[in-house]
Design an enzyme around this catalytic site. Structure first.
Site, PDB file in Angstrom:
ATOM      1  N   ARG A   1       1.079   4.010  -3.227  1.00  0.00           N
ATOM      2  CA  ARG A   1       0.512   5.318  -2.921  1.00  0.00           C
ATOM      3  C   ARG A   1       1.588   6.379  -2.685  1.00  0.00           C
ATOM      4  O   ARG A   1       1.657   7.376  -3.399  1.00  0.00           O
ATOM      5  CB  ARG A   1      -0.399   5.217  -1.691  1.00  0.00           C
ATOM      6  CG  ARG A   1      -1.708   4.520  -2.009  1.00  0.00           C
ATOM      7  CD  ARG A   1      -2.521   4.240  -0.756  1.00  0.00           C
ATOM      8  NE  ARG A   1      -3.842   3.747  -1.092  1.00  0.00           N
ATOM      9  CZ  ARG A   1      -4.102   2.497  -1.474  1.00  0.00           C
ATOM     10  NH1 ARG A   1      -3.127   1.617  -1.544  1.00  0.00           N
ATOM     11  NH2 ARG A   1      -5.331   2.123  -1.801  1.00  0.00           N
TER      12      ARG A   1
ATOM     13  N   GLU B   1       0.822  -1.200   0.000  1.00  0.00           N
ATOM     14  CA  GLU B   1       0.000   0.000   0.000  1.00  0.00           C
ATOM     15  C   GLU B   1       0.865   1.263   0.000  1.00  0.00           C
ATOM     16  O   GLU B   1       0.553   2.241  -0.685  1.00  0.00           O
ATOM     17  CB  GLU B   1      -0.924   0.002   1.225  1.00  0.00           C
ATOM     18  CG  GLU B   1      -1.824  -1.206   1.363  1.00  0.00           C
ATOM     19  CD  GLU B   1      -2.954  -1.229   0.345  1.00  0.00           C
ATOM     20  OE1 GLU B   1      -3.080  -0.248  -0.416  1.00  0.00           O
ATOM     21  OE2 GLU B   1      -3.684  -2.225   0.308  1.00  0.00           O
TER      22      GLU B   1
ATOM     23  N   GLU C   1     -12.299   0.094 -10.395  1.00  0.00           N
ATOM     24  CA  GLU C   1     -11.904  -0.823 -11.467  1.00  0.00           C
ATOM     25  C   GLU C   1     -12.762  -0.708 -12.728  1.00  0.00           C
ATOM     26  O   GLU C   1     -12.250  -0.758 -13.853  1.00  0.00           O
ATOM     27  CB  GLU C   1     -11.917  -2.265 -10.948  1.00  0.00           C
ATOM     28  CG  GLU C   1     -10.746  -2.621 -10.045  1.00  0.00           C
ATOM     29  CD  GLU C   1     -10.865  -2.011  -8.661  1.00  0.00           C
ATOM     30  OE1 GLU C   1      -9.825  -1.835  -7.993  1.00  0.00           O
ATOM     31  OE2 GLU C   1     -12.015  -1.707  -8.248  1.00  0.00           O
TER      32      GLU C   1
ATOM     33  N   ASP D   1      -4.940 -10.152  -8.021  1.00  0.00           N
ATOM     34  CA  ASP D   1      -5.313  -9.382  -9.201  1.00  0.00           C
ATOM     35  C   ASP D   1      -4.161  -8.638  -9.863  1.00  0.00           C
ATOM     36  O   ASP D   1      -3.885  -8.814 -11.059  1.00  0.00           O
ATOM     37  CB  ASP D   1      -6.439  -8.406  -8.853  1.00  0.00           C
ATOM     38  CG  ASP D   1      -6.152  -7.588  -7.589  1.00  0.00           C
ATOM     39  OD1 ASP D   1      -5.134  -7.849  -6.915  1.00  0.00           O
ATOM     40  OD2 ASP D   1      -6.960  -6.692  -7.279  1.00  0.00           O
TER      41      ASP D   1
END
Length: 641
Positions: free
Chosen positions: A276, A272, A541, A405
């Site tokens: 970011r 994360e 998405e 994913d």
């Protein structure tokens, strides 16, 4: 002679002996002697069986106690799984095309980066303030224009106040657009104006990463405000907002220079934080030309490196950026495959810019290890990998949803980033797409929607996370860069499915997870939702893939679909106090049940991709010049040598 004497009479009697001073009172000692007598009367086999059962019950009770104690301990120290908040600004085009500098060292401050060798400062060309332009979503309101955003102030908090506060972040993967209701579709074009804005956020010392728009408050990790401010110049430059005040840009830069401090005793999630914070800093550097952001990126990258110090070189999920102590989650020694394979774009770019190879080498070693690892199924990977052994765990379960994913996304994007030279990445990606077609692709009833399910130990499940809707855009991006044309056919079919996941709900918003009907029945739709899955978290998405499909095909229906979704966001998730809220029930348009929580990716990705979708400028962050990381930060495609 005397007769014999008569026999003495027979007398029956009972002799009872009583202890002196005692009387029978049904006391426990006598009962214990009675139980002991009964125990002695049992056979040896019977006694052994009873003893075995007692021992077994005691062992089970002890193990249950240990298990429950561990769970409560983990729950008491585990924070909510959410993500860091940072605001994005609609719109912006780079002042100059992405000319990549040769690898060289960033300016560094030895006080800011512990345990680093002194570096020779270098001169770096700093671009002037960009000419800022904006093209609004092409809609016509009753008066011909729309006010698409509202200004908000930044309320930064001194970073030093958080230095001694330790948090743990566990997560898995807010630009306010305010069109009038019932406006026309974006196929009818009209220019509109917009104002840049930042999100005012008050940080509380709680380990989650979301804002609360209804009560106008914010809960977040100590770094969340830093992320919010540092991403402002990146987005402003990338979308080229003409209305961005230069003073505001300079104020944000000054805050980053003086207040952005990574010397914090705080645990961050490697994945994360990379996508970011590191991705945002690198993007801000490229789009502004200001070496300040590169210095900060190198500082932060160094603080993340202890995560790679594992026996297998598969990084731990968490690292303390102040102490340098890295560790897996408390309940397992595994990392998720998506997390360890979706940090490569950022670490590779950091090495290219700074000339420090350790970042790229650490990240690419993970990629090579996954490439050679057994346990895959025709290119599909399990969801977990052990940081000690380096082997896949929970084998036999394959999904394109959570925890796997972005592995597939980053295979393609690394190949594009590197100038399409790394054939191993391309081979793994193409093999995975064929594995998806073979094992996970099915068609629903009655509309025969193409969807991607899951496979668990040979059994197919018609379950599809909303996260899987990244795939149409990824497939289309591959076709744009020369991959087989039949990938576009699959992309368009899956795009229709992702749109229907929104369209078939009463609110027009997709649930978190959908199940597809595989059998023809007149009373059933293609998309079915279980009660536990009907919430919407404002995820990006679907609109991300709509952006790619529109940018590559030029088909305006993708803009219209995106406009429908934006209208639904405004109708069912926008709150009167400003901002947007996740909702609990996408199937009830009368009671969507707002959660009063706005995830950071709504601002960082969802609204950014909607803005790009509604833009008609193909050079606005051109797909031939930039590749977006999985948090929507544009990074440059490396120029040929």
């Amino acid at each position: 002679m005397y007769p014999p004497p008569p026999p003495a009479p027979h007398q029956d009697f009972i002799s009872v002996t009583l202890s002196l001073g005692e009387s029978y009172d049904n006391n426990k000692s006598r009962r214990r002697r009675s139980c002991w007598r009964k125990w002695k009367q049992l056979s040896r086999l019977q006694r052994n069986v009873i003893l075995f059962l007692l021992a077994f019950l005691i062992l089970c009770g002890f193990l249950s106690y240990v298990h429950m104690a561990d769970q409560w301990k983990a729950l008491s120290s585990r924070p909510e799984e959410e993500q860091k908040m940072r605001p994005e600004i609609p719109g912006l085009k780079p002042a100059n095309p992405p000319v990549l500098p040769a690898p060289q060292k960033a300016d560094t401050n030895p006080e800011d980066i512990p345990q680093m060798l002194p570096q020779k400062p270098r001169k770096h060309f700093r671009r002037g303030p960009p000419h800022l332009q904006i093209r609004a979503p092409n809609t016509v309101s009753r008066d011909g224009t729309q006010n698409m955003a509202k200004e908000q102030e930044v309320a930064p908090r001194d970073a030093h106040q958080e230095e001694n506060t330790q948090h743990t972040v566990i997560s898995w993967r807010g630009a306010v657009i305010e069109p009038e209701q019932n406006t026309e579709l974006p196929s009818r074009r009209a220019e509109a104006s917009a104002k840049p804005y930042l999100v005012a956020a008050r940080m509380q010392k709680e380990p989650c990463e979301s804002s609360h728009p209804a009560c106008m408050s914010y809960r977040g990790l100590g770094l969340s405000l830093e992320v919010s401010v540092l991403c402002m110049p990146a987005v402003a430059c990338s979308l080229n907002l003409h209305s961005l005040n230069v003073t505001e840009f300079e104020e944000a830069r000054k805050w980053v220079s003086q207040k952005l401090n990574f010397k914090k005793n705080v645990d961050v999630n490697l994945f994360e934080s990379t996508i970011r914070i590191l991705g945002g800093l690198l993007s801000a550097y490229h789009l502004s030309g200001d070496s300040l952001f590169l210095r900060k990126a190198e500082d932060f990258g160094n603080r993340l490196m202890p995560a790679f110090a594992t026996p297998s070189k598969i990084p731990y999920s968490d690292v303390n950026i102040g102490t340098g102590v890295a560790h897996p989650p408390q309940w397992t020694s595994d990392s998720t495959v998506a997390e360890v394979t979706s940090i490569q774009l950022e670490f590779r770019e950091l090495s290219r810019l700074t000339g420090t190879k350790k970042f790229q080498e650490a990240a690419e070693e993970v990629t090579r290890h996954i490439h050679s690892l057994s346990g895959k199924k025709d290119g599909l990977v399990p969801m977990f990998i052990n940081t000690h052994s380096g082997l896949f765990t929970h084998p036999g379960v394959f999904t394109l949803g959570a925890r796997a994913d972005s592995y597939y996304e980053y295979l393609l994007k690394q190949w594009i980033q590197g100038g399409k030279k790394e054939t191993q990445l391309l081979e793994d990606y193409l093999k995975a797409i064929e594995g998806i077609k073979t094992h996970l692709l099915r068609h629903s009833q009655p509309r025969k929607l193409t969807f991607v399910g899951e496979l668990a130990h040979g059994r197919f499940s018609a379950k599809m996370d909303h996260l899987v809707c990244f795939l149409p855009g990824t497939l289309a991006l591959g076709v744009h860069h020369g991959l087989p044309g039949n990938h576009m056919e699959l992309a368009q079919a899956l795009m229709e499915t992702c749109y229907q996941m929104n369209r078939q709900m009463e609110t027009g918003l997709s649930p978190e997870i959908a199940h597809f009907n595989l059998y023809p029945r007149a009373d059933r739709q293609d998309v079915e939702v279980k009660p536990a899955d009907r919430h919407n978290l404002l995820r990006p998405e679907t609109v991300e893939s709509l952006f790619y499909l529109y940018r590559i095909t030029g088909d305006r229906k993708y803009q219209d679909w995106g406009w429908d979704i934006l209208q639904s966001f405004n109708k069912y998730t926008r709150v009167p106090s400003g901002g947007y809220s996740s909702i609990n029930n996408v199937q009830d348009s009368h009671r969507p049940e707002p959660r009063d929580k706005m995830e950071s990716f709504f601002l960082g990705e969802t609204l950014k991709y909607l803005y790009l979708l509604f833009s008609d400028d193909p050079d606005l962050l051109s797909l031939d010049s930039y590749v977006f990381n999985t948090e929507a930060h544009p990074l440059p495609i490396w120029a040929p040598t």
